[in-house]
Design a protein around this motif. Structure first.
Motif, PDB file in Angstrom:
ATOM      1  N   UNK A  99      30.845  36.613 117.694  1.00  0.00           N
ATOM      2  CA  UNK A  99      31.783  36.096 116.715  1.00  0.00           C
ATOM      3  C   UNK A  99      31.002  35.378 115.612  1.00  0.00           C
ATOM      4  N   UNK A 100      31.535  35.390 114.394  1.00  0.00           N
ATOM      5  CA  UNK A 100      30.835  34.711 113.305  1.00  0.00           C
ATOM      6  C   UNK A 100      30.830  33.192 113.496  1.00  0.00           C
ATOM      7  N   UNK A 101      29.901  32.539 112.825  1.00  0.00           N
ATOM      8  CA  UNK A 101      29.767  31.090 112.951  1.00  0.00           C
ATOM      9  C   UNK A 101      30.835  30.309 112.210  1.00  0.00           C
ATOM     10  N   UNK A 102      31.501  30.961 111.273  1.00  0.00           N
ATOM     11  CA  UNK A 102      32.582  30.307 110.532  1.00  0.00           C
ATOM     12  C   UNK A 102      33.766  31.256 110.477  1.00  0.00           C
ATOM     13  N   UNK A 103      34.958  30.706 110.682  1.00  0.00           N
ATOM     14  CA  UNK A 103      36.168  31.528 110.673  1.00  0.00           C
ATOM     15  C   UNK A 103      37.270  30.890 109.863  1.00  0.00           C
ATOM     16  N   UNK A 104      38.200  31.740 109.474  1.00  0.00           N
ATOM     17  CA  UNK A 104      39.380  31.310 108.752  1.00  0.00           C
ATOM     18  C   UNK A 104      40.177  30.307 109.588  1.00  0.00           C
ATOM     19  N   UNK A 105      40.807  29.363 108.915  1.00  0.00           N
ATOM     20  CA  UNK A 105      41.610  28.348 109.608  1.00  0.00           C
ATOM     21  C   UNK A 105      42.737  28.989 110.423  1.00  0.00           C
ATOM     22  N   UNK A 106      43.216  30.157 109.996  1.00  0.00           N
ATOM     23  CA  UNK A 106      44.269  30.869 110.737  1.00  0.00           C
ATOM     24  C   UNK A 106      43.824  31.164 112.168  1.00  0.00           C
ATOM     25  N   UNK A 107      42.522  31.393 112.340  1.00  0.00           N
ATOM     26  CA  UNK A 107      42.000  31.765 113.653  1.00  0.00           C
ATOM     27  C   UNK A 107      42.013  30.589 114.620  1.00  0.00           C
ATOM     28  N   UNK A 108      42.003  29.368 114.089  1.00  0.00           N
ATOM     29  CA  UNK A 108      42.017  28.203 114.976  1.00  0.00           C
ATOM     30  C   UNK A 108      43.347  28.099 115.720  1.00  0.00           C
ATOM     31  N   UNK A 109      44.385  28.766 115.204  1.00  0.00           N
ATOM     32  CA  UNK A 109      45.698  28.752 115.860  1.00  0.00           C
ATOM     33  C   UNK A 109      45.700  29.550 117.161  1.00  0.00           C
TER      34      UNK A 109
END
Length: 145
Positions: A99-109
């Motif tokens: 997985x990438x080191x940074x993700x969209x805030x949507x993914x934190x859901x």
């Protein structure tokens, strides 16, 4: 042209590139660690599409889980999560998915508090779609049903 296929053959022979079957991301990826088990399964769907489901554990009651459609694009695996605006472009290395080191805030859901899929890696344990389809999640249900 001929030169491209010769180059491709040389790369395959050198072990740089594997054949199409080895390139397929179908299968089960799993890692056990002190906080639990991280699992990612990828199974075939109709019309050449792929379905994935994943679960990542971070200790007591903290986890991420989600599922959706997967698409291979070169050495990237595009994970499009269902019922979510989360789209992840993971790195596909044949024997593992990162997985990438940074993700969209949507993914934190997809995660409970303090959980994050950022930087999580899933090592391959099987290339068999049947094994992937049979894989159980933390709660005992089929992950890729």
């Amino acid at each position: 042209g001929a030169s491209a296929s010769a180059l491709e053959r040389a790369a395959i022979k050198a072990g740089v590139v594997t054949d199409a079957d080895a390139l397929s991301p179908l299968g089960l990826y799993r890692k056990r660690h002190e906080a639990g088990v991280d699992s990612l399964c990828i199974v075939p769907e109709d019309e050449g599409r792929m379905h994935f489901a994943l679960e990542a554990a971070f200790g007591e009651g903290v986890e991420c889980r989600g599922e959706g459609n997967a698409r291979l694009s070169g050495d990237k695996l595009v994970l499009n999560f269902a019922r979510s605006a989360c789209l992840v472009v993971a790195t596909y290395e044949g024997d593992r998915i990162a997985m990438p080191g940074a993700m969209d805030v949507e993914c934190s859901r997809l995660c409970s508090s303090r959980g994050s899929l950022e930087g999580v890696t899933f090592p391959r344990v099987s290339r068999d779609p049947a094994v992937a389809r049979d894989a159980r999640g933390r709660t005992g249900d089929r992950l890729c049903s």
